[in-house]
Structure formats: structure tokens, C-alpha cells
Scaffold this active site. Structure first.
Site, mmCIF file in Angstrom:
data_model
loop_
_atom_site.group_PDB
_atom_site.id
_atom_site.type_symbol
_atom_site.label_atom_id
_atom_site.label_comp_id
_atom_site.label_asym_id
_atom_site.label_seq_id
_atom_site.Cartn_x
_atom_site.Cartn_y
_atom_site.Cartn_z
ATOM 1 N N GLU A 224 0.874 -1.174 0.000
ATOM 2 C CA GLU A 224 0.000 0.000 0.000
ATOM 3 C C GLU A 224 0.907 1.219 0.000
ATOM 4 O O GLU A 224 1.458 1.591 1.045
ATOM 5 C CB GLU A 224 -0.928 -0.018 1.214
ATOM 6 C CG GLU A 224 -1.807 -1.259 1.304
ATOM 7 C CD GLU A 224 -2.740 -1.428 0.116
ATOM 8 O OE1 GLU A 224 -2.889 -0.475 -0.670
ATOM 9 O OE2 GLU A 224 -3.321 -2.509 -0.037
ATOM 10 N N CYS A 258 -1.899 9.269 2.704
ATOM 11 C CA CYS A 258 -1.480 8.773 1.388
ATOM 12 C C CYS A 258 -2.583 8.931 0.343
ATOM 13 O O CYS A 258 -2.294 9.036 -0.854
ATOM 14 C CB CYS A 258 -1.053 7.310 1.477
ATOM 15 S SG CYS A 258 -2.336 6.192 2.097
#
Length: 480
Positions: A224, A258
Site C-alpha cells: 500500500e 497517502c
């Protein structure tokens, strides 16, 4: 179990190896925990968070310098606790073997099943920006799938790592869950362990190193990663609503997310209005940047990098707009006032890497195809945020730009949907977790064929005869 590692680095690595060996040994002795055991583990995760809520909130804030308690409770506690609750509710259905079709012509009386089975020992490498969420959300999927886990936290989350390491033993034995602080920079050694699966959340560059280390053991990885996630506001969408939503998510955790909006496309004639709206929103929401509602930048290195990013953009011709009356911020608390960067270009640092701060570059466009062309010339983003009421335009952006996920007419909310998988694509990551896809990700979906009383292959066994040929020709006709 808390791994402080007061000893040498070599001793620390040896201790990690010892715990891994113990987890693997216990897994092999009992490789398939029943549903009741898994639910008990999930409830313990929830109880650990609930019992120590105030301590965890404070530890995270101390690691940041200041972290909004409201943001921690929403983004770290609510999302995780609600996810655990949903997983417990769905677990019986997820664990149930799936029936699959059998080619009955050859195999009368046979059956096929797809059986989810635990992988074994799963490693988790946690970043600093949402350290509780990105510890407990993966553990939810890992424990639901029946695995054991070793968690390495960021050296920037030392207080939280110490706390979780200290209290985890009250809920789980180390052969079930071990949490490691990283004051010895043990990341490479950790990712080199022969895990049955490894989940890493962090930067693309570090993700490449993690994947390289894991490859020596052919350890499957879920990455991720980051990525410059764009938002685009169409002419038909109310600008005040778009500004309200975009600026909320952009300044949440001071932009250290993010999946936040990393840059924004606006129609040429909407820029001034967006700037005015943003100024009003910042004045209303953050009248005092020194308040506890506005989160600090994680450390001095990141703080200085962000100021350098702003100066670099200005030096290269951008129009830099500070949205706060406090234009200097606070170096001691590492508070940076929100900024907009107009006329941003690819030569500027702000467009070359993930920002991870309260800075929003704005680019203008005339046609939707310009947006698509620009995004597709760069690495695939972790998220995409189109703002438009036009269903055809929504579909145009969704089908022409590949991203990890999409939220239409808002930002980030796809990440919090328990029945949607979360994951990137290309440079923004690989693999998914959350919800059912998380259960599958940390399971071996094992295909099993059960032979019936009659063996349909027997007529095809040697010696091959004219009868064999007739049977095979008949099968081929059925297959066509």
C-alpha cells in the site's frame, strides 16, 4: 509483547527470528482455528483499543508533537472498531467453503470446493501517519483469516510502539501477536523473514526495497504505497461545495495522508473563487493554527522539506498563497499554515513527489481530455476524485484513468467502506485488503476436488484404442 531491544542490533534480530520461529511452530501445531477462536481474537483487538483509548490517543499526539484527538478518534478508532464489528458479523459467511461447478461428463458424483485456509505467519510494516489504524485494520483481516502476526512499527511512532508492545501481552501471547518498535532500524531484517505474507504501507521507494527483500523467500506481498492522487472539479459542480469537501480532507492530519488530494484541476475561470472559498474555510476551521485541532508535521525533517517545497515552487514561477493569517506557522510545534500553489508545473518539487503536508497545487484545464492525458502520463495514483453531477463525465474519468480507488463528489470515503477493498495499482501499490478482500488476501483460497464413486478418467487410460478416440472426439465436440 514489547520489543524495546536495549541489546545490540544483532541480538535484536535474533530475538525477532526466535519469535518468528515460535509463531510458525505454533501455527503448524494448530493450523486451522475455528470461527469462535477467530471472533475471540477480533474482540480482543477491539477491547485493547477501547481499554486504552486515552493512552493511545495521547501517545500518537506525543509522537506527532500535536495530533488532533478528534481526528485520531475518527480516523483511527471509529473506522477500525466499526470494521472489527462488521468482520465479526460477516465471518461465518466468509469462512464457509464455496461450491464450484464440476465438469459432470467426466466426473459423475464428484464435487468441487474452494476452502479458505490460514496462511500462517503474516508480517505487517506500519507507517507513522495513521499508526493505530494501519496496525489494527490489517490485524482485523489477518486474525479473521486465522493467522498469526508480527508487526513492526515506524521509528517515528516510538511512543505508540512502546505502548502497544507493553499492553498487547495482556490480550495476546507473543506466539499470536508480537509488536516491535524500530529503534534499531530493523526494517530490512524484518522484511527478509520468510513470512507467509507481508503487508507494507509506506513510500513507493521503500516498497521496492521491501519487495526485493521478500523476493528471496518468494514471500507474497501486499504493498500500500503513495501516489499523487488528483481531484478534478467540473464546471457543473458547485464550487463552494467542492471547496468545503476538498479542503476538509486536504487539511485532515495536516495533509499527511497517502490518499489525500495531492493536486487539483480547476476550470480556468474557477481559480479565484476557489482561493476565496479556501481562505474563508481556513479562517473558520483553524482560526488559531496553534490549537490542538490542527495537527503538527511529524518531525523536523518533514517540516523543513515542506517549507523548501513551497520556496522551490515560488522560485520557479508559481504563485504561492498562504491561506492563514499566521503565515509563519510555528517551528517548535511544526505547524505549517495551509498553502495553495497556483500555476504549478512538473519542474517544481511539489509536482514531483507525494506532498504529505497542507499544500495544494492547482492546475487549470479546459477539456476533460486534458486531465486524463496529464494523469495518464504519470504514475498511476492511489485515488481519483472527480467532482461532477454529470454521470457520463463521471464514467469518462473512471474508465479513462486507472487508480487504486475512486470517490465521486467527495474525497477518501471509499477507503472507509468495509465492503470495498482498499489497494493501489502500479506505483501506488499492489494487492487489496479491508473486508472480504482482506480475508481472502490473507487466506489460501484452496481448491479441492472430491472424487466420486465412478472414475470418469478410466476410459481414457492406456492402452489407447479406437474407443478412446471416439470418447475423446465426443469430449472435444462438447467443448467447442
Amino acid at each position: 509483547m514489547n520489543m524495546q531491544f536495549e541489546a545490540s542490533r544483532e541480538e535484536a534480530v535474533a530475538q525477532i527470528q526466535s519469535i518468528f520461529d515460535r509463531q510458525r511452530q505454533v501455527y503448524l501445531a494448530a493450523p486451522y482455528p475455528d470461527r469462535e477462536t477467530r471472533i475471540e481474537d477480533l474482540k480482543k483487538l477491539s477491547q485493547m483499543l477501547t481499554d486504552h483509548q486515552d493512552e493511545i490517543v495521547q501517545a500518537i499526539s506525543d509522537d506527532f508533537g500535536n495530533r488532533s484527538a478528534t481526528e485520531t478518534l475518527f480516523c483511527e478508532f471509529f473506522v477500525v472498531l466499526d470494521g472489527i464489528k462488521d468482520t465479526i458479523k460477516q465471518l461465518r459467511k466468509w469462512m464457509k467453503p464455496q461450491k464450484r461447478h464440476v465438469q459432470f461428463t467426466l466426473y459423475p458424483g464428484a464435487s468441487n470446493r474452494l476452502i479458505p485456509q490460514p496462511l500462517g505467519v503474516v508480517g505487517v510494516i506500519v507507517p507513522w501517519n495513521f499508526p493505530a489504524n494501519l496496525t489494527f485494520a490489517p490485524l482485523t483481516s489477518i486474525f479473521a483469516a486465522g493467522n498469526r502476526a508480527m508487526v513492526k512499527m515506524s521509528d517515528r511512532s516510538s511512543r505508540l510502539a512502546d505502548l502497544l508492545g507493553r499492553i498487547s501481552g495482556d490480550y495476546f501471547p507473543p506466539e499470536k501477536l508480537s509488536i516491535f518498535s524500530d529503534n534499531h532500524q530493523i526494517g530490512p531484517d524484518f522484511s527478509a523473514l520468510p513470512f507467509d505474507h507481508l503487508l507494507f504501507t509506506g513510500s513507493t521507494q521503500t516498497g521496492k526495497s521491501v519487495m526485493n527483500n521478500a523476493s528471496a523467500n518468494l514471500t507474497p506481498v501486499t504493498l500500500e504505497l503513495g501516489g499523487k492522487s488528483p481531484a478534478v472539479v467540473a464546471p457543473d459542480f458547485p464550487l463552494d461545495v467542492a471547496a468545503e469537501r476538498i479542503m476538509y480532507w486536504k487539511l485532515l492530519n495536516a495533509g499527511q495522508i497517502c490518499t489525500t488530494v495531492d493536486y487539483l484541476f480547476l476550470p480556468e475561470d474557477k481559480v479565484d473563487a476557489f482561493v476565496d472559498q479556501s481562505r474563508k474555510l481556513v479562517a473558520d476551521r483553524y482560526p488559531d493554527l496553534l490549537s490542538k485541532d490542527y495537527t503538527s508535521i511529524i518531525d523536523d525533517t518533514a517540516y523543513q522539506r515542506l517549507w523548501e517545497t513551497i520556496r522551490d515552487a515560488e522560485a520557479k514561477g508559481a504563485k504561492v498563497i498562504c491561506l492563514s493569517s499566521d503565515s509563519e506557522g510555528d517551528s517548535k510545534l511544526r505547524k505549517i499554515p495551509p498553502h495553495l500553489i497556483l500555476n504549478a508545473t512538473d519542474e517544481m518539487q511539489v509536482m514531483q513527489r507525494e506532498i504529505f503536508g497542507p499544500i495544494l497545487p492547482i492546475k487549470t484545464y479546459r477539456e476533460a481530455s486534458e486531465v486524463v492525458g496529464y494523469v495518464n502520463r504519470h504514475a498511476r495514483p492511489l485515488a481519483l476524485y472527480p467532482f461532477t453531477k454529470d454521470k457520463a463525465l463521471q464514467d469518462f474519468y473512471i474508465t479513462h484513468i486507472i487508480s487504486g480507488g475512486v470517490t465521486v463528489n467527495n474525497c477518501l470515503l471509499h477507503v472507509g467502506q468495509h465492503d470495498l477493498p482498499f489497494g493501489g495499482v502500479g506505483h501506488s501499490g499492489m494487492g487489496h485488503y479491508h473486508g472480504y478482500e482482506g480475508f481472502v488476501n490473507f487466506s489460501k483460497m484452496r481448491p479441492v476436488f472430491y472424487q466420486g464413486f465412478l472414475d470418469g478418467m478410466k476410459p481414457l487410460m492406456p492402452p489407447y484404442t479406437a474407443t478412446t478416440k471416439k470418447i475423446l472426439n465426443f469430449m472435444l465436440r462438447l467443448a467447442r
